[in-house]
Design a protein around this motif. Sequence first.
Motif, PDB file in Angstrom:
ATOM      1  N   SER A   1      -6.454  -3.523   2.909  1.00 24.52           N
ATOM      2  CA  SER A   1      -6.031  -3.540   4.308  1.00 24.52           C
ATOM      3  C   SER A   1      -5.091  -4.712   4.588  1.00 24.52           C
ATOM      4  O   SER A   1      -4.042  -4.554   5.221  1.00 24.52           O
ATOM      5  N   LEU A   2      -5.446  -5.910   4.070  1.00 23.92           N
ATOM      6  CA  LEU A   2      -4.597  -7.084   4.293  1.00 23.92           C
ATOM      7  C   LEU A   2      -3.260  -6.948   3.567  1.00 23.92           C
ATOM      8  O   LEU A   2      -2.210  -7.346   4.093  1.00 23.92           O
ATOM      9  N   ALA A   3      -3.287  -6.375   2.365  1.00 15.52           N
ATOM     10  CA  ALA A   3      -2.048  -6.207   1.611  1.00 15.52           C
ATOM     11  C   ALA A   3      -1.098  -5.251   2.320  1.00 15.52           C
ATOM     12  O   ALA A   3       0.121  -5.471   2.350  1.00 15.52           O
ATOM     13  N   GLU A   4      -1.628  -4.186   2.904  1.00 17.96           N
ATOM     14  CA  GLU A   4      -0.782  -3.242   3.628  1.00 17.96           C
ATOM     15  C   GLU A   4      -0.129  -3.899   4.842  1.00 17.96           C
ATOM     16  O   GLU A   4       1.048  -3.676   5.126  1.00 17.96           O
ATOM     17  N   GLU A   5      -0.887  -4.729   5.566  1.00 15.01           N
ATOM     18  CA  GLU A   5      -0.313  -5.415   6.723  1.00 15.01           C
ATOM     19  C   GLU A   5       0.723  -6.454   6.295  1.00 15.01           C
ATOM     20  O   GLU A   5       1.782  -6.591   6.915  1.00 15.01           O
ATOM     21  N   ALA A   6       0.421  -7.185   5.227  1.00 13.36           N
ATOM     22  CA  ALA A   6       1.327  -8.254   4.812  1.00 13.36           C
ATOM     23  C   ALA A   6       2.603  -7.720   4.183  1.00 13.36           C
ATOM     24  O   ALA A   6       3.654  -8.378   4.246  1.00 13.36           O
ATOM     25  N   ALA A   7       2.541  -6.520   3.587  1.00 17.00           N
ATOM     26  CA  ALA A   7       3.727  -5.972   2.911  1.00 17.00           C
ATOM     27  C   ALA A   7       4.893  -5.790   3.866  1.00 17.00           C
ATOM     28  O   ALA A   7       6.055  -5.882   3.452  1.00 17.00           O
ATOM     29  N   ALA A   8       4.612  -5.544   5.138  1.00 17.87           N
ATOM     30  CA  ALA A   8       5.691  -5.354   6.111  1.00 17.87           C
ATOM     31  C   ALA A   8       6.404  -6.663   6.445  1.00 17.87           C
ATOM     32  O   ALA A   8       7.483  -6.630   7.044  1.00 17.87           O
ATOM     33  N   HIS A   9       5.818  -7.807   6.073  1.00 18.29           N
ATOM     34  CA  HIS A   9       6.396  -9.116   6.418  1.00 18.29           C
ATOM     35  C   HIS A   9       6.825  -9.908   5.190  1.00 18.29           C
ATOM     36  O   HIS A   9       7.252 -11.058   5.337  1.00 18.29           O
ATOM     37  N   VAL A  10       6.688  -9.351   4.001  1.00 15.91           N
ATOM     38  CA  VAL A  10       6.999 -10.054   2.763  1.00 15.91           C
ATOM     39  C   VAL A  10       8.092  -9.312   2.023  1.00 15.91           C
ATOM     40  O   VAL A  10       8.085  -8.079   1.943  1.00 15.91           O
ATOM     41  N   SER A  11       9.023 -10.068   1.480  1.00 15.37           N
ATOM     42  CA  SER A  11      10.107  -9.451   0.715  1.00 15.37           C
ATOM     43  C   SER A  11      10.469 -10.364  -0.455  1.00 15.37           C
ATOM     44  O   SER A  11      10.652 -11.569  -0.276  1.00 15.37           O
ATOM     45  N   PRO A  12      10.568  -9.800  -1.668  1.00 13.50           N
ATOM     46  CA  PRO A  12      10.198  -8.433  -2.047  1.00 13.50           C
ATOM     47  C   PRO A  12       8.696  -8.312  -2.265  1.00 13.50           C
ATOM     48  O   PRO A  12       8.017  -9.312  -2.451  1.00 13.50           O
ATOM     49  N   VAL A  13       8.182  -7.096  -2.239  1.00 14.55           N
ATOM     50  CA  VAL A  13       6.760  -6.849  -2.487  1.00 14.55           C
ATOM     51  C   VAL A  13       6.557  -6.687  -3.993  1.00 14.55           C
ATOM     52  O   VAL A  13       7.156  -5.792  -4.603  1.00 14.55           O
ATOM     53  N   PRO A  14       5.752  -7.528  -4.619  1.00 13.04           N
ATOM     54  CA  PRO A  14       5.593  -7.450  -6.080  1.00 13.04           C
ATOM     55  C   PRO A  14       4.723  -6.264  -6.491  1.00 13.04           C
ATOM     56  O   PRO A  14       3.914  -5.753  -5.709  1.00 13.04           O
ATOM     57  N   GLN A  15       4.884  -5.838  -7.713  1.00  9.03           N
ATOM     58  CA  GLN A  15       4.078  -4.757  -8.274  1.00  9.03           C
ATOM     59  C   GLN A  15       2.811  -5.359  -8.886  1.00  9.03           C
ATOM     60  O   GLN A  15       2.792  -5.795 -10.034  1.00  9.03           O
ATOM     61  N   THR A  16       1.761  -5.419  -8.085  1.00  8.80           N
ATOM     62  CA  THR A  16       0.493  -5.987  -8.534  1.00  8.80           C
ATOM     63  C   THR A  16      -0.622  -5.422  -7.674  1.00  8.80           C
ATOM     64  O   THR A  16      -0.372  -4.671  -6.718  1.00  8.80           O
ATOM     65  N   ASP A  17      -1.858  -5.754  -8.010  1.00 11.81           N
ATOM     66  CA  ASP A  17      -2.987  -5.261  -7.227  1.00 11.81           C
ATOM     67  C   ASP A  17      -3.068  -5.983  -5.893  1.00 11.81           C
ATOM     68  O   ASP A  17      -2.453  -7.041  -5.685  1.00 11.81           O
ATOM     69  N   ALA A  18      -3.832  -5.410  -4.945  1.00  7.13           N
ATOM     70  CA  ALA A  18      -3.859  -5.891  -3.564  1.00  7.13           C
ATOM     71  C   ALA A  18      -4.376  -7.324  -3.467  1.00  7.13           C
ATOM     72  O   ALA A  18      -3.795  -8.164  -2.773  1.00  7.13           O
ATOM     73  N   GLU A  19      -5.477  -7.633  -4.167  1.00  7.39           N
ATOM     74  CA  GLU A  19      -6.053  -8.968  -4.022  1.00  7.39           C
ATOM     75  C   GLU A  19      -5.134 -10.039  -4.595  1.00  7.39           C
ATOM     76  O   GLU A  19      -4.971 -11.112  -4.007  1.00  7.39           O
ATOM     77  N   THR A  20      -4.525  -9.774  -5.744  1.00  9.17           N
ATOM     78  CA  THR A  20      -3.594 -10.740  -6.319  1.00  9.17           C
ATOM     79  C   THR A  20      -2.414 -10.971  -5.387  1.00  9.17           C
ATOM     80  O   THR A  20      -1.939 -12.106  -5.219  1.00  9.17           O
ATOM     81  N   PHE A  21      -1.942  -9.898  -4.751  1.00  8.41           N
ATOM     82  CA  PHE A  21      -0.836 -10.019  -3.798  1.00  8.41           C
ATOM     83  C   PHE A  21      -1.231 -10.900  -2.614  1.00  8.41           C
ATOM     84  O   PHE A  21      -0.478 -11.790  -2.206  1.00  8.41           O
ATOM     85  N   VAL A  22      -2.436 -10.670  -2.069  1.00  7.70           N
ATOM     86  CA  VAL A  22      -2.899 -11.463  -0.932  1.00  7.70           C
ATOM     87  C   VAL A  22      -3.037 -12.936  -1.324  1.00  7.70           C
ATOM     88  O   VAL A  22      -2.611 -13.842  -0.593  1.00  7.70           O
ATOM     89  N   ARG A  23      -3.628 -13.198  -2.482  1.00  5.90           N
ATOM     90  CA  ARG A  23      -3.791 -14.586  -2.933  1.00  5.90           C
ATOM     91  C   ARG A  23      -2.440 -15.263  -3.146  1.00  5.90           C
ATOM     92  O   ARG A  23      -2.269 -16.449  -2.817  1.00  5.90           O
ATOM     93  N   ALA A  24      -1.475 -14.530  -3.669  1.00  3.99           N
ATOM     94  CA  ALA A  24      -0.159 -15.112  -3.907  1.00  3.99           C
ATOM     95  C   ALA A  24       0.531 -15.453  -2.594  1.00  3.99           C
ATOM     96  O   ALA A  24       1.151 -16.519  -2.459  1.00  3.99           O
ATOM     97  N   VAL A  25       0.446 -14.571  -1.599  1.00  2.13           N
ATOM     98  CA  VAL A  25       1.082 -14.832  -0.310  1.00  2.13           C
ATOM     99  C   VAL A  25       0.454 -16.053   0.361  1.00  2.13           C
ATOM    100  O   VAL A  25       1.159 -16.917   0.900  1.00  2.13           O
ATOM    101  N   VAL A  26      -0.869 -16.137   0.325  1.00  5.41           N
ATOM    102  CA  VAL A  26      -1.555 -17.285   0.936  1.00  5.41           C
ATOM    103  C   VAL A  26      -1.145 -18.582   0.236  1.00  5.41           C
ATOM    104  O   VAL A  26      -0.877 -19.605   0.889  1.00  5.41           O
ATOM    105  N   ALA A  27      -1.069 -18.566  -1.089  1.00  4.65           N
ATOM    106  CA  ALA A  27      -0.695 -19.771  -1.830  1.00  4.65           C
ATOM    107  C   ALA A  27       0.742 -20.179  -1.540  1.00  4.65           C
ATOM    108  O   ALA A  27       1.046 -21.372  -1.385  1.00  4.65           O
TER     109      ALA A  27
END
Length: 278
Positions: free
Chosen positions: A226-252
């Motif tokens: 759910s968080l990855a779907e919301e964050a994808a609209a505000h992040v560019s580019p969106v990496p090809q990875t699983d949802a949790e790794t994507f969320v952790r990367a954006v937060v970091a």
Amino acid sequence: MSTPAPAVASAEVVHIHQDEVLTGEAVALDVQPVGFFLRGLGALIDLLLGVGVLLLFVAIIGWLASLGLVDDTLIPIVSIVLAVFVMVVLPTTVETATRGRSLGKLAVGARIVRADGGASGFRQAFIRALTGVLEIWLTLGGLAAVVGAFTPRSQRLGDLLAGTSSERTRTPALPDPGPGVPPSLARWAETADAAHLPAGLSRRMAQFVRQAESMMPSARQRVALSLAEEAAAHVSPVPQTDAETFVRAVVAVRREREARALALQSERVARLTRGLPD
């Protein structure tokens, strides 16, 4: 021919929050004022200690009078001197020597500071002690409680007259720094644009990263998606990875960039206060 009007420099209005103090260099410091009840507890401890010292001196004078070593005509004068010593001289000396700390304030983790955040001196301590005769001793703290209940920093009348407030000296420890960017997304983080997330989404993502280890696997995966779907609209580019790794990367990424921005701002303020060119 008309002469042009002289240019008028525009003044910028700086808004200071009630938990900030403005130093002499026009730098706003974020401080934590002591709450109303802790201030009251510290004042009660100091008051009880003062009463104990006063009773001790009274007992000593009474004992000396019973032995005939003190003339009865001197007892009223000695009593007034003792009252002035305990109510004014003693608290002034203690606060001046300890730079705004007394036993009661040490017990509740507080100290008295000036309006600009500096340590209080003799003048502030004397004004507070002199005013305390009325608002603490003669009214048993009632006047101080009423005034403190209606001031933003729980300041009593003596604080308002002396230009002081009570600052918290015991602050909770900072949380452990979160994990960095996952190694698989280290190169993506160098060019990723993740600086414009909504505040609510950013807060929920940071909370998820802190609590993910204690969540049930199914709930953890669902929240991450759910968080990855919301964050994808505000992040560019969106990496090809699983949802949790994507969320952790954006937060970091956001944490590291905000930390760098705060460090640059602090360095700029330090240079300005030292009179160096920005």
